[in-house]
Design a protein around this motif. Structure first.
Motif, mmCIF file in Angstrom:
data_model
loop_
_atom_site.group_PDB
_atom_site.id
_atom_site.type_symbol
_atom_site.label_atom_id
_atom_site.label_comp_id
_atom_site.label_asym_id
_atom_site.label_seq_id
_atom_site.Cartn_x
_atom_site.Cartn_y
_atom_site.Cartn_z
ATOM 1 N N PRO A 193 -7.421 29.696 32.515
ATOM 2 C CA PRO A 193 -6.832 30.347 31.337
ATOM 3 C C PRO A 193 -5.558 29.671 30.825
ATOM 4 N N ALA A 194 -4.765 29.089 31.722
ATOM 5 C CA ALA A 194 -3.512 28.446 31.291
ATOM 6 C C ALA A 194 -3.774 27.353 30.258
ATOM 7 N N PHE A 195 -4.854 26.582 30.437
ATOM 8 C CA PHE A 195 -5.161 25.511 29.494
ATOM 9 C C PHE A 195 -5.388 26.064 28.090
ATOM 10 N N TRP A 196 -5.992 27.228 27.985
ATOM 11 C CA TRP A 196 -6.364 27.810 26.700
ATOM 12 C C TRP A 196 -5.254 28.650 26.080
ATOM 13 N N SER A 197 -4.117 28.760 26.736
ATOM 14 C CA SER A 197 -3.013 29.529 26.170
ATOM 15 C C SER A 197 -2.463 28.802 24.949
ATOM 16 N N SER A 198 -1.707 29.511 24.146
ATOM 17 C CA SER A 198 -1.139 28.892 22.939
ATOM 18 C C SER A 198 0.166 28.161 23.238
ATOM 19 N N SER A 199 0.596 28.163 24.483
ATOM 20 C CA SER A 199 1.837 27.498 24.852
ATOM 21 C C SER A 199 1.683 25.985 24.775
ATOM 22 N N ILE A 200 2.659 25.327 24.158
ATOM 23 C CA ILE A 200 2.616 23.862 24.090
ATOM 24 C C ILE A 200 3.136 23.246 25.382
ATOM 25 N N LEU A 201 3.539 24.086 26.337
ATOM 26 C CA LEU A 201 4.061 23.586 27.599
ATOM 27 C C LEU A 201 2.970 23.308 28.624
ATOM 28 N N VAL A 202 1.747 23.793 28.387
ATOM 29 C CA VAL A 202 0.657 23.584 29.332
ATOM 30 C C VAL A 202 0.086 22.192 29.118
ATOM 31 N N ARG A 203 0.305 21.330 30.097
ATOM 32 C CA ARG A 203 -0.136 19.943 29.970
ATOM 33 C C ARG A 203 -0.340 19.354 31.347
ATOM 34 N N ARG A 204 -1.125 18.309 31.422
ATOM 35 C CA ARG A 204 -1.325 17.618 32.686
ATOM 36 C C ARG A 204 -0.282 16.535 32.886
ATOM 37 N N ALA A 205 0.419 16.176 31.827
ATOM 38 C CA ALA A 205 1.397 15.101 31.884
ATOM 39 C C ALA A 205 2.804 15.658 31.694
ATOM 40 N N PRO A 206 3.792 15.050 32.342
ATOM 41 C CA PRO A 206 5.166 15.550 32.217
ATOM 42 C C PRO A 206 5.797 15.170 30.884
ATOM 43 N N VAL A 207 6.871 15.883 30.572
ATOM 44 C CA VAL A 207 7.668 15.525 29.400
ATOM 45 C C VAL A 207 8.399 14.237 29.755
ATOM 46 N N SER A 208 8.460 13.290 28.822
ATOM 47 C CA SER A 208 9.125 12.011 29.109
ATOM 48 C C SER A 208 10.598 12.090 28.749
ATOM 49 N N LYS A 209 11.277 10.953 28.839
ATOM 50 C CA LYS A 209 12.704 10.896 28.521
ATOM 51 C C LYS A 209 12.982 11.290 27.076
ATOM 52 N N GLY A 210 11.974 11.226 26.228
ATOM 53 C CA GLY A 210 12.152 11.586 24.828
ATOM 54 C C GLY A 210 12.224 13.080 24.594
ATOM 55 N N GLY A 211 12.066 13.891 25.647
ATOM 56 C CA GLY A 211 12.160 15.338 25.523
ATOM 57 C C GLY A 211 10.822 15.992 25.242
ATOM 58 N N MET A 212 10.870 17.246 24.830
ATOM 59 C CA MET A 212 9.680 18.067 24.603
ATOM 60 C C MET A 212 8.672 17.438 23.648
ATOM 61 N N CYS A 213 9.142 16.642 22.722
ATOM 62 C CA CYS A 213 8.268 16.096 21.694
ATOM 63 C C CYS A 213 7.584 14.795 22.109
ATOM 64 N N ASN A 214 7.826 14.349 23.324
ATOM 65 C CA ASN A 214 7.252 13.086 23.764
ATOM 66 C C ASN A 214 6.546 13.303 25.097
ATOM 67 N N ILE A 215 5.236 13.299 25.087
ATOM 68 C CA ILE A 215 4.448 13.540 26.277
ATOM 69 C C ILE A 215 4.244 12.226 27.019
ATOM 70 N N ALA A 216 4.449 12.251 28.312
ATOM 71 C CA ALA A 216 4.321 11.043 29.120
ATOM 72 C C ALA A 216 2.992 11.056 29.857
ATOM 73 N N PHE A 217 1.933 10.665 29.191
ATOM 74 C CA PHE A 217 0.617 10.665 29.808
ATOM 75 C C PHE A 217 0.534 9.639 30.930
ATOM 76 N N THR A 218 -0.204 9.994 31.971
ATOM 77 C CA THR A 218 -0.504 9.058 33.045
ATOM 78 C C THR A 218 -2.005 8.802 33.021
ATOM 79 N N TYR A 219 -2.401 7.644 33.525
ATOM 80 C CA TYR A 219 -3.814 7.253 33.491
ATOM 81 C C TYR A 219 -4.219 6.624 34.808
ATOM 82 N N GLU A 220 -5.493 6.744 35.113
ATOM 83 C CA GLU A 220 -6.067 6.131 36.307
ATOM 84 C C GLU A 220 -7.228 5.248 35.863
#
Length: 144
Positions: free
Chosen positions: A77-104
């Protein structure tokens, strides 16, 4: 706090993300460096793109531990919430508006090419029965 200049896709609902993104692909990582991730397209879901493409936006060095979560095939359910904070990647040095995706290397991702600012624009897909993948495909068909 709001983004002074939000990146493309930031803050959209799941439905808006699908509707407003011209190119959505299922793609596998075939090369990862500290500067770029190269993807091979497995399936064009919406729009058309070249067979391989690279991604430079909003990513962290490969030396940072990869966060490999698909939210239990995106049924949590957390994934489907309307919160923009639910993510698999951390916030980067750019703050909330910059998602720091990781890849394998070798993992498959659902990539929203033009909406790289959305927390769910690069989701890991580990099964054909993934709920997010099904939602996106169905939304594209309905929206056509």
């Amino acid at each position: 706090m709001a983004c002074p200049v939000p990146p493309p896709g930031y803050g959209l609902t799941h439905a808006e993300l699908v509707q407003k993104t011209p190119t959505i692909v299922l793609a596998k990582t075939i090369k990862i460096t500290d500067k770029v991730v190269v993807f091979e397209v497995i399936e064009n879901i919406k729009g058309q793109t070249e067979k391989e493409f690279f991604w430079r936006r909003s990513r962290i060095p490969k030396s940072v531990k990869h966060i490999s979560t698909d939210f239990n095939r995106h049924i949590e359910p957390a994934f489907w919430s309307s919160s923009i904070l639910v993510r698999r990647a951390p916030v980067s040095k750019g703050g909330m508006c910059n998602i720091a995706f990781t890849y394998e290397l070798g993992e498959v991702y659902l990539v929203f090419r033009e909406s790289w600012g959305h927390a769910h624009s690069n989701e890991i897909i580990k099964s054909k029965g993934d709920k997010w993948l099904a939602f996106v495909k169905e939304s594209v068909v309905i929206g056509s």
